[in-house]
Structures are given as structure tokens and as C-alpha cells.
Design a protein around this motif. Structure first.
Motif, short mmCIF file in Angstrom:
data_model
loop_
_atom_site.label_atom_id
_atom_site.label_comp_id
_atom_site.label_asym_id
_atom_site.label_seq_id
_atom_site.Cartn_x
_atom_site.Cartn_y
_atom_site.Cartn_z
N ILE A 35 0.84 -1.20 0.00
CA ILE A 35 0.00 0.00 0.00
C ILE A 35 0.87 1.25 0.00
CG2 ILE A 35 -1.59 1.38 1.42
CD1 ILE A 35 -2.92 -1.29 2.19
N PHE A 36 1.89 1.26 0.85
CA PHE A 36 2.77 2.43 0.89
C PHE A 36 3.47 2.64 -0.44
CE2 PHE A 36 6.87 4.47 1.73
CZ PHE A 36 6.42 5.66 2.26
N LEU A 37 3.98 1.57 -1.02
CA LEU A 37 4.70 1.71 -2.28
C LEU A 37 3.78 2.16 -3.41
CD1 LEU A 37 7.13 -1.34 -2.17
CD2 LEU A 37 7.67 1.08 -1.83
N PHE A 38 2.62 1.52 -3.55
CA PHE A 38 1.72 1.88 -4.64
C PHE A 38 1.15 3.29 -4.48
CE2 PHE A 38 1.06 -2.82 -5.49
CZ PHE A 38 1.84 -2.80 -6.63
N MET A 39 0.77 3.66 -3.27
CA MET A 39 0.21 4.99 -3.06
C MET A 39 1.30 6.07 -3.07
SD MET A 39 -3.04 4.66 -2.85
CE MET A 39 -3.59 6.19 -2.15
N GLY A 40 2.49 5.73 -2.59
CA GLY A 40 3.57 6.71 -2.52
C GLY A 40 4.27 6.94 -3.85
N TYR A 41 4.32 5.92 -4.69
CA TYR A 41 5.02 6.04 -5.96
C TYR A 41 4.15 6.56 -7.09
CZ TYR A 41 9.55 4.14 -4.73
OH TYR A 41 10.79 3.97 -4.21
N VAL A 42 2.97 7.03 -6.79
CA VAL A 42 2.11 7.59 -7.83
C VAL A 42 2.84 8.75 -8.50
CG1 VAL A 42 -0.04 8.83 -8.25
CG2 VAL A 42 -0.03 6.84 -6.77
N GLU A 43 3.49 9.58 -7.71
CA GLU A 43 4.25 10.72 -8.24
C GLU A 43 5.73 10.57 -7.90
OE1 GLU A 43 3.01 13.11 -10.16
OE2 GLU A 43 0.98 12.28 -10.01
N GLY A 44 6.20 9.35 -7.70
CA GLY A 44 7.62 9.12 -7.42
C GLY A 44 8.05 9.56 -6.03
N LEU A 45 7.28 9.25 -5.01
CA LEU A 45 7.55 9.62 -3.62
C LEU A 45 7.75 11.13 -3.48
CD1 LEU A 45 9.83 6.74 -2.31
CD2 LEU A 45 7.46 7.14 -1.76
N SER A 46 6.93 11.86 -4.16
CA SER A 46 7.01 13.32 -4.14
C SER A 46 6.58 13.86 -2.79
CB SER A 46 6.10 13.88 -5.24
OG SER A 46 6.00 15.27 -5.12
N THR A 47 7.25 14.92 -2.34
CA THR A 47 6.89 15.58 -1.10
C THR A 47 6.32 16.98 -1.35
OG1 THR A 47 9.15 16.40 -0.87
CG2 THR A 47 8.61 14.34 0.26
N LYS A 48 6.05 17.28 -2.60
CA LYS A 48 5.52 18.59 -2.96
C LYS A 48 4.02 18.51 -3.19
CE LYS A 48 9.78 19.82 -5.30
NZ LYS A 48 10.40 20.06 -6.58
N THR A 49 3.31 19.54 -2.73
CA THR A 49 1.88 19.59 -3.02
C THR A 49 1.70 19.87 -4.51
OG1 THR A 49 1.80 21.93 -2.48
CG2 THR A 49 1.23 20.38 -0.73
N ASN A 66 -0.03 10.72 1.01
CA ASN A 66 -1.12 9.79 0.71
C ASN A 66 -0.73 8.35 1.02
OD1 ASN A 66 -3.01 11.64 -0.12
ND2 ASN A 66 -2.34 11.60 -2.25
N GLY A 67 0.50 7.98 0.67
CA GLY A 67 0.98 6.64 0.98
C GLY A 67 1.05 6.38 2.47
N LEU A 68 1.54 7.37 3.20
CA LEU A 68 1.67 7.22 4.65
C LEU A 68 0.30 7.14 5.33
CD1 LEU A 68 3.66 7.14 7.03
CD2 LEU A 68 3.38 9.61 7.20
N PHE A 69 -0.61 8.03 4.95
CA PHE A 69 -1.95 8.02 5.56
C PHE A 69 -2.72 6.76 5.20
CE2 PHE A 69 -1.64 12.87 5.63
CZ PHE A 69 -1.27 12.87 6.96
N SER A 70 -2.58 6.29 3.98
CA SER A 70 -3.26 5.06 3.58
C SER A 70 -2.72 3.86 4.34
CB SER A 70 -3.09 4.83 2.07
OG SER A 70 -3.68 5.86 1.35
N THR A 71 -1.41 3.83 4.56
CA THR A 71 -0.80 2.73 5.30
C THR A 71 -1.26 2.74 6.75
OG1 THR A 71 1.13 2.82 3.86
CG2 THR A 71 1.39 1.68 5.94
#
Length: 155
Positions: A35-49, A66-71
Motif C-alpha cells: 500500500i505504501f509503495l503503490f500509493m507513494g510512488y504515484v508521483e515518485g515519492l514526491s513531497t511537494k503539493t 497519501n501513501g503514509l496516511f493510507s498505510t
């Protein structure tokens, strides 16, 4: 006799629950990573809004958030489910043993015992659903909230 039956059944139920928890633990570890990988890599682990795709006037959370909150949501749900299953198994095992022993006395006592334990299980289920729907999880648990409203009759 009653103590032996309760001890025997609860020992078996507890050993079953511990084996089940081992499997669920493995499942939780694998899926929290996925879940973390799929949700986090949507934009390449981006930290920008970024600008939201569904509303161009709003800014959306970064992919990493999003990846963190989903996890975290997945883990909270899984832990809540395991705890509910554990309590349910303990109560049901004790209730079945107690009802069986009351059946040796009379049908009336058997019905009253079974009805009381059913009331406990129903109250536990309703209480947990109602508490979760009325707490801070309202937005993330839309379906659960709707089922609680239908049960309690509140809008």
C-alpha cells in the motif's frame, strides 16, 4: 465439570487465535508495504503539493503523504479487526460452553443464557460501529458511518 469445559474450549480457541494472528501479521506486513509503495510512488515519492486533477483550483497532498496516511489507515483497520475477532471468539466460546451446560437443566435457562450472550455480542458490535462512526474517523469510514446511522436511526 464446567471449569474443565471452559478451560478446554478457551485453550483451543486461544491457540487458534494465536496461529491466526501470525498469519494476519504476515499479511499486514506485506500489504502495508504494498500500500505504501503503490500509493507513494504515484508521483515518485514526491513531497511537494500538486494541483488536484479533479479540481484545478485546489492543491492536493503529496504522494508520500497519501501513501503514509493510507498505510496508517490500513493498519488501524487491521488491528481493530483483529481485536474485535479476538474479543468475539472469547465471548462466543464462553457463551457456547455456558449455554450447553444450561441445556442440561432446562430449555428456559438455555434460552435466557443464549439470549443474554447474544445481547452482549450485539451491543459490542453496535457500540464499536457507533463509536467509530461518531469519532474522528468520519471521513475515512463513509460506509461504516452510513451503516451505523441506519442502525441507530440518527441522521
Amino acid at each position: 465439570m464446567f471449569c474443565f469445559l471452559v478451560h478446554s474450549n478457551t485453550t483451543r480457541a486461544t491457540s487458534f487465535l494465536f496461529i491466526e494472528c501470525q498469519y494476519i501479521g504476515i499479511f499486514m506486513v506485506v500489504f502495508k508495504i504494498l500500500i505504501f509503495l503503490f500509493m507513494g510512488y504515484v508521483e515518485g515519492l514526491s513531497t511537494k503539493t500538486q494541483q488536484c486533477t479533479y479540481d484545478v483550483h485546489r492543491m492536493c497532498k503529496p504522494a508520500l503523504a497519501n501513501g503514509l496516511f493510507s498505510t496508517v489507515s490500513f493498519l488501524l483497520g487491521a488491528i481493530t479487526s483483529v481485536l474485535s475477532g479476538f474479543l468475539g471468539m472469547k465471548i462466543a466460546t464462553y457463551a457456547n460452553t455456558r449455554t450447553t451446560l444450561e441445556a442440561r437443566k432446562s430449555v428456559r435457562k438455555t434460552f435466557i443464557t443464549a439470549f443474554r450472550f447474544g445481547d452482549v455480542m450485539g451491543s459490542l458490535l453496535f457500540g464499536s460501529v457507533h463509536w467509530l462512526s461518531e469519532s474522528g474517523f468520519k471521513e475515512s469510514m463513509g460506509g461504516l458511518k452510513n451503516s451505523s446511522i441506519e442502525i441507530s436511526g440518527k441522521v
